[in-house]
Design a protein around this motif. Structure first.
Motif, PDB file in Angstrom:
ATOM      1  N   ASN A   1       0.594  -0.979  -0.073  1.00  0.00           N
ATOM      2  CA  ASN A   1       0.075   0.149  -0.019  1.00  0.00           C
ATOM      3  C   ASN A   1       0.730   1.107  -0.139  1.00  0.00           C
ATOM      4  OD1 ASN A   1      -2.190   1.614   0.335  1.00  0.00           O
ATOM      5  ND2 ASN A   1      -2.117   1.697   2.277  1.00  0.00           N
ATOM      6  N   LEU A   2       0.874   2.250  -0.814  1.00  0.00           N
ATOM      7  CA  LEU A   2       1.773   3.305  -0.801  1.00  0.00           C
ATOM      8  C   LEU A   2       0.809   4.333  -0.891  1.00  0.00           C
ATOM      9  CD1 LEU A   2       3.430   2.890  -4.494  1.00  0.00           C
ATOM     10  CD2 LEU A   2       4.371   1.861  -2.653  1.00  0.00           C
TER      11      LEU A   2
ATOM     12  N   TRP B   1      -9.189  -4.771   2.658  1.00  0.00           N
ATOM     13  CA  TRP B   1      -8.393  -4.672   1.218  1.00  0.00           C
ATOM     14  C   TRP B   1      -9.222  -5.279   0.512  1.00  0.00           C
ATOM     15  CZ3 TRP B   1      -6.206  -8.756  -0.284  1.00  0.00           C
ATOM     16  CH2 TRP B   1      -6.002  -9.805   0.693  1.00  0.00           C
ATOM     17  N   THR B   2      -9.391  -4.969  -0.905  1.00  0.00           N
ATOM     18  CA  THR B   2      -9.968  -6.113  -1.663  1.00  0.00           C
ATOM     19  C   THR B   2      -8.812  -5.715  -2.791  1.00  0.00           C
ATOM     20  OG1 THR B   2     -11.654  -5.732  -0.896  1.00  0.00           O
ATOM     21  CG2 THR B   2     -12.257  -6.729  -3.269  1.00  0.00           C
ATOM     22  N   LEU B   3      -7.927  -7.018  -3.821  1.00  0.00           N
ATOM     23  CA  LEU B   3      -7.299  -7.038  -4.734  1.00  0.00           C
ATOM     24  C   LEU B   3      -8.263  -7.935  -6.217  1.00  0.00           C
ATOM     25  CD1 LEU B   3      -4.354  -6.079  -5.615  1.00  0.00           C
ATOM     26  CD2 LEU B   3      -3.995  -8.701  -4.933  1.00  0.00           C
ATOM     27  N   THR B   4      -8.213  -6.499  -6.751  1.00  0.00           N
ATOM     28  CA  THR B   4      -8.798  -7.765  -8.251  1.00  0.00           C
ATOM     29  C   THR B   4      -8.184  -7.463  -9.692  1.00  0.00           C
ATOM     30  OG1 THR B   4      -9.738  -5.719  -9.089  1.00  0.00           O
ATOM     31  CG2 THR B   4     -11.086  -7.156  -8.219  1.00  0.00           C
ATOM     32  N   TRP B   5      -7.984  -8.987  -9.886  1.00  0.00           N
ATOM     33  CA  TRP B   5      -7.444  -8.802 -11.369  1.00  0.00           C
ATOM     34  C   TRP B   5      -7.971  -9.846 -12.549  1.00  0.00           C
ATOM     35  CZ3 TRP B   5      -5.579 -12.185  -6.852  1.00  0.00           C
ATOM     36  CH2 TRP B   5      -5.929 -12.759  -7.227  1.00  0.00           C
ATOM     37  N   SER B   6      -7.569  -9.833 -13.645  1.00  0.00           N
ATOM     38  CA  SER B   6      -7.958 -10.534 -14.396  1.00  0.00           C
ATOM     39  C   SER B   6      -7.123 -11.589 -15.241  1.00  0.00           C
ATOM     40  CB  SER B   6      -8.772  -9.782 -15.640  1.00  0.00           C
ATOM     41  OG  SER B   6     -10.038  -8.845 -15.545  1.00  0.00           O
ATOM     42  N   TYR B   7      -8.162 -13.166 -15.438  1.00  0.00           N
ATOM     43  CA  TYR B   7      -6.571 -13.632 -16.437  1.00  0.00           C
ATOM     44  C   TYR B   7      -6.852 -13.148 -17.538  1.00  0.00           C
ATOM     45  CZ  TYR B   7      -5.032 -16.506 -11.973  1.00  0.00           C
ATOM     46  OH  TYR B   7      -4.085 -16.428 -10.984  1.00  0.00           O
ATOM     47  N   GLY B   8      -5.804 -13.788 -18.889  1.00  0.00           N
ATOM     48  CA  GLY B   8      -6.301 -14.034 -20.094  1.00  0.00           C
ATOM     49  C   GLY B   8      -6.334 -15.071 -20.450  1.00  0.00           C
ATOM     50  N   ALA B   9      -6.159 -16.219 -19.678  1.00  0.00           N
ATOM     51  CA  ALA B   9      -5.727 -17.968 -20.597  1.00  0.00           C
ATOM     52  C   ALA B   9      -6.960 -18.333 -20.056  1.00  0.00           C
ATOM     53  CB  ALA B   9      -4.732 -18.248 -19.921  1.00  0.00           C
TER      54      ALA B   9
ATOM     55  N   TYR C   1      -8.011 -10.929   9.900  1.00  0.00           N
ATOM     56  CA  TYR C   1      -6.819 -10.677  11.112  1.00  0.00           C
ATOM     57  C   TYR C   1      -5.062  -9.825   9.564  1.00  0.00           C
ATOM     58  CZ  TYR C   1      -5.559 -14.658   8.142  1.00  0.00           C
ATOM     59  OH  TYR C   1      -4.969 -15.999   7.373  1.00  0.00           O
ATOM     60  N   ASN C   2      -5.923 -10.106   8.618  1.00  0.00           N
ATOM     61  CA  ASN C   2      -4.646  -8.753   7.828  1.00  0.00           C
ATOM     62  C   ASN C   2      -5.393  -8.199   7.309  1.00  0.00           C
ATOM     63  OD1 ASN C   2      -6.165 -10.299   5.962  1.00  0.00           O
ATOM     64  ND2 ASN C   2      -3.974 -11.773   5.277  1.00  0.00           N
ATOM     65  N   GLY C   3      -6.052  -7.093   7.433  1.00  0.00           N
ATOM     66  CA  GLY C   3      -7.036  -6.607   6.867  1.00  0.00           C
ATOM     67  C   GLY C   3      -6.665  -4.724   6.544  1.00  0.00           C
ATOM     68  N   SER C   4      -6.199  -4.954   7.419  1.00  0.00           N
ATOM     69  CA  SER C   4      -5.420  -3.789   8.326  1.00  0.00           C
ATOM     70  C   SER C   4      -4.010  -3.690   7.992  1.00  0.00           C
ATOM     71  CB  SER C   4      -5.426  -3.127   9.857  1.00  0.00           C
ATOM     72  OG  SER C   4      -5.740  -3.186  10.728  1.00  0.00           O
ATOM     73  N   VAL C   5      -3.818  -2.810   6.494  1.00  0.00           N
ATOM     74  CA  VAL C   5      -2.283  -2.193   6.078  1.00  0.00           C
ATOM     75  C   VAL C   5      -1.867  -0.982   6.375  1.00  0.00           C
ATOM     76  CG1 VAL C   5      -1.114  -2.646   3.750  1.00  0.00           C
ATOM     77  CG2 VAL C   5      -2.934  -4.213   4.245  1.00  0.00           C
TER      78      VAL C   5
ATOM     79  N   ALA D   1       0.178  -6.787   2.711  1.00  0.00           N
ATOM     80  CA  ALA D   1      -0.671  -7.546   2.888  1.00  0.00           C
ATOM     81  C   ALA D   1      -0.162  -8.888   1.954  1.00  0.00           C
ATOM     82  CB  ALA D   1      -2.003  -7.857   2.918  1.00  0.00           C
ATOM     83  N   SER D   2      -0.157 -10.674   2.068  1.00  0.00           N
ATOM     84  CA  SER D   2      -0.150 -10.934   1.226  1.00  0.00           C
ATOM     85  C   SER D   2      -0.693 -12.850   2.023  1.00  0.00           C
ATOM     86  CB  SER D   2       1.941 -12.187   1.876  1.00  0.00           C
ATOM     87  OG  SER D   2       2.685 -10.667   1.498  1.00  0.00           O
ATOM     88  N   PHE D   3      -1.394 -13.255   0.434  1.00  0.00           N
ATOM     89  CA  PHE D   3      -2.200 -14.578   0.641  1.00  0.00           C
ATOM     90  C   PHE D   3      -1.053 -15.165  -0.107  1.00  0.00           C
ATOM     91  CE2 PHE D   3      -4.058 -11.394  -2.524  1.00  0.00           C
ATOM     92  CZ  PHE D   3      -4.425 -11.526  -3.396  1.00  0.00           C
ATOM     93  N   GLY D   4      -1.686 -16.486  -0.840  1.00  0.00           N
ATOM     94  CA  GLY D   4      -1.478 -17.245  -1.463  1.00  0.00           C
ATOM     95  C   GLY D   4      -2.310 -18.093  -1.707  1.00  0.00           C
ATOM     96  N   PHE D   5      -2.695 -18.972  -3.216  1.00  0.00           N
ATOM     97  CA  PHE D   5      -3.665 -20.304  -3.754  1.00  0.00           C
ATOM     98  C   PHE D   5      -3.183 -20.858  -4.286  1.00  0.00           C
ATOM     99  CE2 PHE D   5      -3.048 -16.202  -6.678  1.00  0.00           C
ATOM    100  CZ  PHE D   5      -3.202 -17.078  -7.573  1.00  0.00           C
TER     101      PHE D   5
END
Length: 385
Positions: free
Chosen positions: A56-57, A64-72, A98-102, A108-112
């Motif tokens: 977060n700059l 927070w809500t992070l969005t993106w699109s896949y192209g493949a 537990y990780n909403g405050s930045v 903030a990090s997550f994985g999938f």
């Protein structure tokens, strides 16, 4: 996965999209910029694993809500430390409870894990709370070759990677051994998670014969803050009033020294509520509470007999969600708990209403160990109806 930042108390409850809270995105004015690191950590025919770190700059945010699109045509199949949903090519990741405050310049990090066919390019753009992350976007593409099989999610056997140097305590007949920060394995309806999350954590290896018989070899410094919460558990997603029974039994072996507790971690209403049930504890650990005195946390209710044991009950908040902790007045390494009775006690006493019970996890919340230490779940069962 798990959650709290208070040093002497709690652990993170990591999950399969687990323990994550559904939040409302902040207005665009709350952010002025962000960067995203998107790293494909592993790749195999038809599947991949990815880690995402967002910085977060702009102004500090509380969710927070992070969005993106896949192209493949990629599809997210499993996530941890965030709730990740997908509609067509559009992917939305929302913070866990537990990780909403930045903070400004915080991360903030997550994985999938995900699936792919043909190609797996890094997404071209990301947005955080509706603001395009144009500071810079970094990414790593998957290797051109990878392992011949994907990670094990569901079957009764898993990868058998070697523990780190000095990782004695892993039985030779373990079906699954892993040392990655968020490594998971699902067996017979139980999902295990290595869940190393605190800053300054040391090496940790999780092993399992089954989803009920598993253990951890850890060597964490005895500094402030929870380092990890290795655990096993199930996802219910059931309204409290619809449950006729929730029962669990455990038998564990724990070291004679260290800063830890053996505890259930239960999430409700998309992680608006967290319930911890402490079976035993040792060293510099304590529950979150509304007030503290020279002896530590002050119980809201004392000597409550419910669910087959007697507890001191603490009510508090970690800043993101309410936390209710049931701390056994006499510690034990083996017991049966009527979990439903505990959950209904909270409703009867007006601490919550007819909530939706999400994940029920059981494991070891580790703040520090006395050198390399072994924690073992000799047996753990969770049944509900």
């Amino acid at each position: 996965m798990r959650k709290r930042t208070l040093g002497l108390s709690v652990a993170v409850a990591t999950m399969i999209a687990a323990g994550a809270g559904v939040v409302t995105a902040l207005p665009a004015s709350a952010l002025s910029g962000c960067t995203v690191g998107y790293t494909i950590s592993s790749s195999w025919p038809g599947g991949f694993g990815a880690n995402v770190t967002v910085k977060n700059l702009g102004d500090a945010v509380s969710s927070w809500t992070l969005t993106w699109s896949y192209g493949a045509g990629q599809q997210v199949t499993q996530a941890w430390n965030a709730t990740v949903t997908q509609s067509g090519s559009q992917v939305t990741a929302r913070n866990a409870g537990y990780n909403g405050s930045v903070a400004t310049n915080g991360t903030a990090s997550f994985g999938f894990n995900g699936s792919w066919t043909g190609s797996n390019p890094v997404p071209a753009a990301f947005s955080l709370n509706g603001v395009a992350c144009t500071g810079s976007t970094t990414g790593t593409t998957p290797p051109t070759t990878g392992p011949t099989t994907g990670p094990t999610i569901g079957p009764t056997t898993g990868p058998t990677t070697s523990p780190p140097t000095g990782g004695s305590g892993v039985p030779s007949d373990a079906a699954w051994v892993a040392s990655g920060q968020w490594d998971t394995w699902t067996n017979n309806g139980y999902t295990l998670n290595n869940d190393v999350w605190g800053g300054g954590a040391g090496p940790q290896t999780i092993w399992a014969r089954t989803g009920s018989n598993w253990g951890v070899v850890a060597n964490h410094p005895r500094t402030s803050g929870v380092k990890s919460y290795p655990h096993s558990g199930k996802t219910l997603n059931r309204q409290l009033s619809s449950l006729s029974s929730v029962s669990s039994s455990f038998n564990v072996s724990v070291p004679a020294d260290g800063d830890y507790e053996t505890a259930y971690d239960i999430w409700a209403n998309s992680n608006a509520y967290e319930v911890m049930i402490w079976a035993n504890q040792h060293g510099a650990v304590g529950p979150i509470a509304e007030s503290y005195d020279s002896n530590g946390a002050v119980p809201t209710a004392r000597n409550v007999s419910v669910g087959g044991s007697t507890w001191n009950v603490y009510r508090g908040s970690n800043g993101a969600n309410a936390v209710y902790s049931f701390v056994r007045t006499s510690t034990t390494t083996a017991a049966t708990v009527d979990v439903l009775a505990v959950l209904n006690w909270l409703r009867t006493n007006g601490w919550w209403a007819d909530v939706t019970i999400g994940d029920i996890q059981f494991g070891f919340e580790l703040s520090g160990t006395a050198g390399q230490s072994n924690f073992t779940s000799n047996n753990f069962t969770l049944t509900y109806g």
